[in-house]
Write a protein that holds these residues in place. Structure first.
Motif, PDB file in Angstrom:
ATOM      1  N   ALA A 143     -10.997   0.913   3.107  1.00 49.24           N
ATOM      2  CA  ALA A 143     -10.401   0.445   4.566  1.00 49.24           C
ATOM      3  C   ALA A 143      -8.994   1.011   4.508  1.00 49.24           C
ATOM      4  O   ALA A 143      -8.574   1.351   5.570  1.00 49.24           O
ATOM      5  CB  ALA A 143     -10.396  -1.070   4.584  1.00 49.24           C
ATOM      6  N   LEU A 144      -8.381   1.179   3.331  1.00 50.76           N
ATOM      7  CA  LEU A 144      -6.891   1.375   3.476  1.00 50.76           C
ATOM      8  C   LEU A 144      -6.709   2.954   3.427  1.00 50.76           C
ATOM      9  O   LEU A 144      -5.722   3.315   4.496  1.00 50.76           O
ATOM     10  CB  LEU A 144      -6.174   0.866   2.233  1.00 50.76           C
ATOM     11  CG  LEU A 144      -4.828   1.327   2.099  1.00 50.76           C
ATOM     12  CD1 LEU A 144      -3.959   0.411   3.247  1.00 50.76           C
ATOM     13  CD2 LEU A 144      -4.154   1.267   0.678  1.00 50.76           C
ATOM     14  N   ILE A 145      -7.515   3.658   2.904  1.00 46.18           N
ATOM     15  CA  ILE A 145      -7.318   5.141   2.803  1.00 46.18           C
ATOM     16  C   ILE A 145      -7.128   5.770   4.334  1.00 46.18           C
ATOM     17  O   ILE A 145      -6.155   6.516   4.474  1.00 46.18           O
ATOM     18  CB  ILE A 145      -8.066   5.905   2.019  1.00 46.18           C
ATOM     19  CG1 ILE A 145      -7.825   5.585   0.619  1.00 46.18           C
ATOM     20  CG2 ILE A 145      -8.265   7.462   2.295  1.00 46.18           C
ATOM     21  CD1 ILE A 145      -6.777   6.094  -0.197  1.00 46.18           C
ATOM     22  N   PRO A 146      -8.004   5.522   5.420  1.00 44.23           N
ATOM     23  CA  PRO A 146      -7.880   6.254   6.498  1.00 44.23           C
ATOM     24  C   PRO A 146      -6.673   5.728   7.392  1.00 44.23           C
ATOM     25  O   PRO A 146      -6.184   6.502   8.119  1.00 44.23           O
ATOM     26  CB  PRO A 146      -9.105   5.762   7.252  1.00 44.23           C
ATOM     27  CG  PRO A 146      -9.955   5.264   6.385  1.00 44.23           C
ATOM     28  CD  PRO A 146      -9.336   4.684   5.146  1.00 44.23           C
ATOM     29  N   VAL A 147      -6.148   4.748   6.596  1.00 39.73           N
ATOM     30  CA  VAL A 147      -5.127   4.171   7.538  1.00 39.73           C
ATOM     31  C   VAL A 147      -3.724   4.878   7.107  1.00 39.73           C
ATOM     32  O   VAL A 147      -2.915   5.069   7.800  1.00 39.73           O
ATOM     33  CB  VAL A 147      -4.718   2.573   7.304  1.00 39.73           C
ATOM     34  CG1 VAL A 147      -3.371   1.930   7.795  1.00 39.73           C
ATOM     35  CG2 VAL A 147      -5.710   1.762   7.851  1.00 39.73           C
ATOM     36  N   PHE A 197      -4.204   8.935  -6.306  1.00 40.18           N
ATOM     37  CA  PHE A 197      -2.949   8.309  -6.900  1.00 40.18           C
ATOM     38  C   PHE A 197      -2.582   6.832  -6.014  1.00 40.18           C
ATOM     39  O   PHE A 197      -2.384   6.001  -6.550  1.00 40.18           O
ATOM     40  CB  PHE A 197      -1.686   9.262  -6.851  1.00 40.18           C
ATOM     41  CG  PHE A 197      -0.345   8.487  -7.371  1.00 40.18           C
ATOM     42  CD1 PHE A 197      -0.131   8.242  -8.750  1.00 40.18           C
ATOM     43  CD2 PHE A 197       0.937   8.464  -6.412  1.00 40.18           C
ATOM     44  CE1 PHE A 197       0.907   7.847  -9.232  1.00 40.18           C
ATOM     45  CE2 PHE A 197       1.845   7.959  -6.954  1.00 40.18           C
ATOM     46  CZ  PHE A 197       2.246   7.595  -8.488  1.00 40.18           C
ATOM     47  N   ALA A 198      -2.492   6.890  -4.561  1.00 41.93           N
ATOM     48  CA  ALA A 198      -2.302   5.875  -4.071  1.00 41.93           C
ATOM     49  C   ALA A 198      -3.217   4.765  -4.222  1.00 41.93           C
ATOM     50  O   ALA A 198      -2.991   3.625  -4.134  1.00 41.93           O
ATOM     51  CB  ALA A 198      -2.491   6.393  -2.448  1.00 41.93           C
ATOM     52  N   ALA A 199      -4.572   4.977  -4.400  1.00 38.86           N
ATOM     53  CA  ALA A 199      -5.423   4.071  -4.699  1.00 38.86           C
ATOM     54  C   ALA A 199      -5.299   3.243  -5.771  1.00 38.86           C
ATOM     55  O   ALA A 199      -5.705   2.034  -5.782  1.00 38.86           O
ATOM     56  CB  ALA A 199      -6.844   4.670  -4.730  1.00 38.86           C
ATOM     57  N   HIS A 200      -4.582   3.903  -6.746  1.00 40.24           N
ATOM     58  CA  HIS A 200      -4.384   3.037  -8.051  1.00 40.24           C
ATOM     59  C   HIS A 200      -3.566   1.814  -7.726  1.00 40.24           C
ATOM     60  O   HIS A 200      -3.591   0.784  -8.424  1.00 40.24           O
ATOM     61  CB  HIS A 200      -3.525   3.979  -9.131  1.00 40.24           C
ATOM     62  CG  HIS A 200      -3.324   3.389 -10.154  1.00 40.24           C
ATOM     63  ND1 HIS A 200      -4.130   2.786 -11.340  1.00 40.24           N
ATOM     64  CD2 HIS A 200      -1.983   2.820 -10.661  1.00 40.24           C
ATOM     65  CE1 HIS A 200      -3.304   2.041 -12.052  1.00 40.24           C
ATOM     66  NE2 HIS A 200      -2.065   2.237 -11.911  1.00 40.24           N
ATOM     67  N   PHE A 201      -2.918   1.722  -6.683  1.00 45.91           N
ATOM     68  CA  PHE A 201      -1.821   0.588  -6.404  1.00 45.91           C
ATOM     69  C   PHE A 201      -2.510  -0.313  -5.556  1.00 45.91           C
ATOM     70  O   PHE A 201      -2.025  -1.249  -5.242  1.00 45.91           O
ATOM     71  CB  PHE A 201      -0.744   1.362  -5.783  1.00 45.91           C
ATOM     72  CG  PHE A 201       0.072   2.075  -6.585  1.00 45.91           C
ATOM     73  CD1 PHE A 201       0.896   1.569  -7.755  1.00 45.91           C
ATOM     74  CD2 PHE A 201      -0.114   3.412  -6.565  1.00 45.91           C
ATOM     75  CE1 PHE A 201       1.549   2.409  -8.622  1.00 45.91           C
ATOM     76  CE2 PHE A 201       0.551   4.467  -7.396  1.00 45.91           C
ATOM     77  CZ  PHE A 201       1.539   3.742  -8.249  1.00 45.91           C
ATOM     78  N   VAL A 202      -3.882  -0.240  -5.207  1.00 42.15           N
ATOM     79  CA  VAL A 202      -4.491  -1.183  -4.430  1.00 42.15           C
ATOM     80  C   VAL A 202      -4.890  -2.471  -5.249  1.00 42.15           C
ATOM     81  O   VAL A 202      -5.524  -2.288  -6.075  1.00 42.15           O
ATOM     82  CB  VAL A 202      -5.808  -0.557  -3.682  1.00 42.15           C
ATOM     83  CG1 VAL A 202      -6.554  -1.493  -3.394  1.00 42.15           C
ATOM     84  CG2 VAL A 202      -5.538   0.636  -2.780  1.00 42.15           C
ATOM     85  N   ALA A 203      -4.247  -3.463  -4.780  1.00 41.24           N
ATOM     86  CA  ALA A 203      -4.749  -4.812  -5.083  1.00 41.24           C
ATOM     87  C   ALA A 203      -4.190  -5.739  -3.918  1.00 41.24           C
ATOM     88  O   ALA A 203      -3.553  -5.096  -2.921  1.00 41.24           O
ATOM     89  CB  ALA A 203      -3.761  -5.239  -6.221  1.00 41.24           C
TER      90      ALA A 203
END
Lengths: 256, 118
Positions: free
Chosen positions: A108-112, A125-131
């Motif tokens: 859900a976050l990546i397209p944003v 890299f950005a996905a690693h910070f998803v919590a």
């Protein structure tokens, strides 16, 4: 007469974009470390540092867990298996079960936060910070910004709270050993309190709330039956039960 | 495999344990999320199940910490721990669903209860 099109800003910039370089937007993201969700998260990591000390891992291992795993539920589940003397297989399965939820969050976050020119490695890299904390930040504050600056702003915030959390983990780990017993116990107790209220707050429907209640009640019972697999079975049985009841409630609601 | 965190007495074993049982099973889902972004939707039934299982798993950890703790928390009587969690949650529900209210109420109960019983 043709209707005049609203004049574009002379610079050709999107609304909300002051044209500042991306590194300045990164810094602006960093500044959001001083926000309520970030401060609450640091409080939760005080609890994690104290809990890690009592679970039999070292300070360095606790810090690395904060940086590599990042999501608190996965880390606390891992500590639970370590403290309980569980095997590496049990730990890996339990962590997997608590981490699958990250996949739809990332989806859900990546397209944003991306734009047409964002390289793929930056996405990973950005996905690693998803919590939870960074995800909510991305879906709300970042989503309101012009696309050009979103990734920089998100990464500025996300990397800062992660480094902050690693520092808090170390501080809490080091200090909790010197505290009187009841204060050390109070720090460890932050974790169950924080998770109870934050899971309830993050619940979207009946199934999630039921999963919380059933899970809490189920673990002590399953521990009597099978202390080896109590946590895994609590997740699988409790979660499936809650999901089934929730689905029934939803279809009934839709039929009405 | 019946290898636990303390099975192998070598400096590298706990680190390998954290990598294999912590980092890999965690970040792999984030990577899969990047790969499938734009192809799957998050309100699919499977993800509802995933969220319920993850919630129940963390709920199990909550119960483990409150009912079967090790270390300093084990020195606080069981009844005090259970009442502290229940009161903290009740305060959160009745205090405008603010996290700070719930956490403060629970912590206060834990500390006061410890001294009242001891």
């Amino acid at each position: 007469m043709t209707t005049p099109t609203p004049p574009l800003p002379a610079s050709g910039l999107a609304p909300g974009d002051d044209g500042a370089p991306l590194r300045l937007w990164w810094l602006r993201g960093m500044r959001r470390f001083a926000s309520v969700p970030a401060v609450v998260l640091m409080g939760a990591f005080i609890g994690f540092g104290a809990l890690a000390r009592e679970s039999g891992v070292t300070l360095a291992q606790a810090m690395v867990m904060s940086g590599l795993i990042w999501a608190l539920p996965s880390k606390v589940v891992l500590l639970g298996v370590i403290a309980g003397g569980g095997t590496i297989t049990t730990a890996a399965v339990a962590v997997t079960l608590s981490a699958v939820r990250l996949m739809p969050m990332v989806m859900a976050l990546i397209p944003v936060i991306r734009n047409a020119r964002t390289p793929r490695w930056v996405l990973y890299f950005a996905a690693h910070f998803v919590a939870v904390t960074a995800w909510v930040f991305g879906m709300t504050e970042v989503a309101a910004l012009p696309r050009r600056v979103r990734m920089a702003y998100f990464l500025g915030f996300a990397t800062t709270i992660q480094l902050g959390a690693m520092a808090v983990t170390a501080l809490s780990f080091a200090m909790s050993g010197a505290l009187p017993l009841i204060l050390a116990a109070a720090l460890v107790f932050l974790t169950p309190l924080y998770f109870t209220v934050s899971l309830w707050g993050a619940a979207r429907d009946v199934a999630d709330r039921l999963a919380l209640v059933i899970g809490i009640l189920l673990l002590p019972a399953l521990h009597q039956l099978t202390p080896q697999f109590d946590l895994l079975l609590t997740g699988l049985i409790g979660g499936t039960l809650a999901w089934l009841i929730g689905r029934r409630a939803r279809t009934k609601g839709a039929a009405r | 495999m019946s290898l636990t965190f303390t099975s192998i007495d070598a400096w590298w074993w706990p680190w390998l344990f954290v990598l294999l049982a912590g980092w890999v099973p965690n970040d792999i889902w984030r990577a899969l999320g990047v790969m499938s972004s734009g192809r799957l939707t998050e309100d699919m039934e499977i993800f509802r199940w995933v969220k319920a299982v993850a919630t129940a798993l963390v709920a199990g950890v909550i119960a483990q910490l409150v009912v079967l703790p090790s270390g300093s928390l084990a020195q606080v009587p069981l009844t005090v721990r259970v009442i502290a969690l229940a009161l903290g949650f009740a305060a959160y529900l009745n205090g405008g669903r603010r996290m700070a209210v719930g956490v403060l109420a629970g912590e206060t109960t834990l500390i006061a209860g410890y001294f009242a019983v001891a």
